[in-house]
Design an enzyme around this catalytic site. Sequence first.
Site, PDB file in Angstrom:
ATOM      1  N   PHE A  49       0.965  -1.192  -0.032  1.00 14.95           N
ATOM      2  CA  PHE A  49       0.001  -0.185   0.014  1.00 14.95           C
ATOM      3  C   PHE A  49       0.903   1.338   0.137  1.00 14.95           C
ATOM      4  O   PHE A  49       1.538   1.554   1.126  1.00 14.95           O
ATOM      5  CB  PHE A  49      -0.972   0.001   1.047  1.00 14.95           C
ATOM      6  CG  PHE A  49      -1.753   1.253   1.048  1.00 14.95           C
ATOM      7  CD1 PHE A  49      -3.095   1.057   0.385  1.00 14.95           C
ATOM      8  CD2 PHE A  49      -1.486   2.436   2.047  1.00 14.95           C
ATOM      9  CE1 PHE A  49      -3.698   2.370   0.311  1.00 14.95           C
ATOM     10  CE2 PHE A  49      -2.422   3.525   1.713  1.00 14.95           C
ATOM     11  CZ  PHE A  49      -3.486   3.535   0.931  1.00 14.95           C
ATOM     12  N   LYS A  69       2.969  11.428   6.632  1.00 18.19           N
ATOM     13  CA  LYS A  69       2.323  11.518   7.777  1.00 18.19           C
ATOM     14  C   LYS A  69       3.013  12.356   8.936  1.00 18.19           C
ATOM     15  O   LYS A  69       2.570  13.443   9.204  1.00 18.19           O
ATOM     16  CB  LYS A  69       2.067  10.010   7.996  1.00 18.19           C
ATOM     17  CG  LYS A  69       1.197   9.349   7.117  1.00 18.19           C
ATOM     18  CD  LYS A  69       0.638   7.953   7.490  1.00 18.19           C
ATOM     19  CE  LYS A  69       0.040   7.407   6.284  1.00 18.19           C
ATOM     20  NZ  LYS A  69      -1.339   7.907   5.786  1.00 18.19           N
ATOM     21  N   ASP A 120       9.638   2.889   1.399  1.00 20.86           N
ATOM     22  CA  ASP A 120       8.550   3.628   1.759  1.00 20.86           C
ATOM     23  C   ASP A 120       8.273   3.709   3.576  1.00 20.86           C
ATOM     24  O   ASP A 120       7.727   2.857   4.043  1.00 20.86           O
ATOM     25  CB  ASP A 120       7.082   3.207   1.294  1.00 20.86           C
ATOM     26  CG  ASP A 120       5.913   3.898   1.627  1.00 20.86           C
ATOM     27  OD1 ASP A 120       5.933   4.621   2.646  1.00 20.86           O
ATOM     28  OD2 ASP A 120       4.915   3.859   0.762  1.00 20.86           O
TER      29      ASP A 120
END
Length: 414
Positions: free
Chosen positions: A152, A266, A237
């Site tokens: 994801f 984030k 990531d």
Amino acid sequence: MTLRETQGSGVSVRTADAIRQESEHAAHNYHPLPVVVESGEGAWVTDVDGRRYLDCLAAYSAVNFGHGNPRLVEAAREQLGRITLTSRAFHNDRLAPFVAELAALCGKHMVLPMNTGAEAVETGIKVARAWGYRVKGLAADAANIVVMAGNFHGRTTTIISFSDDPDAHEDFGPYTPGFRMVPYGDSAAVAAAIDEETVAVLVEPIQGEAGILVPPADFLPEVRRITRERNVLLIADEIQSGLGRVGATFACDLVGVVPDLYLLGKALGGGIVPVSAVVGDSDVLGVIRPGQHGSTFGGNPLAAAVGLEVVRMLATGEPQARARLLGARLHERLASLVGRGVVALRGAGLWAGIDIDPSLATGREVCEALMRRGVLAKDTHGSTIRLAPPIVVEEADLDWAVDQLEAVLVELRG
């Protein structure tokens, strides 16, 4: 949840009305729990009816440092009174210290700032392809990137082109070519997928949306060895796993791996503004030239001011140490539930993926039960729930959250 369903489940009229309005006017791209949050402080949030909940999701790790963190709020407030946006057509006085100190935190030399995590991933893909053509010498349009099953990385058209999640992938074609998928955690499969036209391996050091999947300890070190030998970039990531969540600055640190590119987001914005970045050395990031990539808001003064304060907090090592200490406590407590309604447990630091016995309930049902007990968590993929409280959570509150999960499981088992 419809208005009738909310009213029939003990939800207040005020909450039901807010949910109804959102359902009518906001696109249905999420399925939120029926709680309407109004304010937050530290690890706790309060809904429109004044009920408090322990936030054990932390906005998918974007709120690692807590709601309303005083240092971050002050940095934002001070910058709001000065200037918030110039675009990158001009320099601003906050960007230089932000990129310099973020590069130092990562042990790299160069930063390309963007806004969202998906933008960071898209940027990493573009950089890898440009590097393949301009440094590795590949023929035009030949580059391929090796990706992992269960990944994801966001929901843009390019990113969902290499997703194997039907919800993210189906009905959004035609898809972007140039990606090869291999099983997550299988370094031999990675090696077999690499050929002379491979420019990068893109990997989550710990897969978040897949259920906090931790690969074998030798996976990332072996992939790092393979990519070096084959002249291929390793792109990590760390958008969910990085910046303190796992008890280290990066999940890669847990196995002693340094990628060529870090993808960050984030928590980099402190839960206040969207901030993301690609971080690497100039021999890789230097392939991007003026006019070839950018963003009106990327590197804006407000984002840079908040991001700089996040970097300075992490530079002390205190958030990482706290996540490591409390994470050990969390996993010790959760381990006692295995065999008592929990069938498997994974994670690192203050991040846990918990597989609930599917004969008892779905993950959604468990999260709804936890919500009624004052704990906010999120399900993923059937009967898996995730816990990722802010790093500022108190140990007693963490214990209380596990107590609530234990009580829910007791109820479900009858």
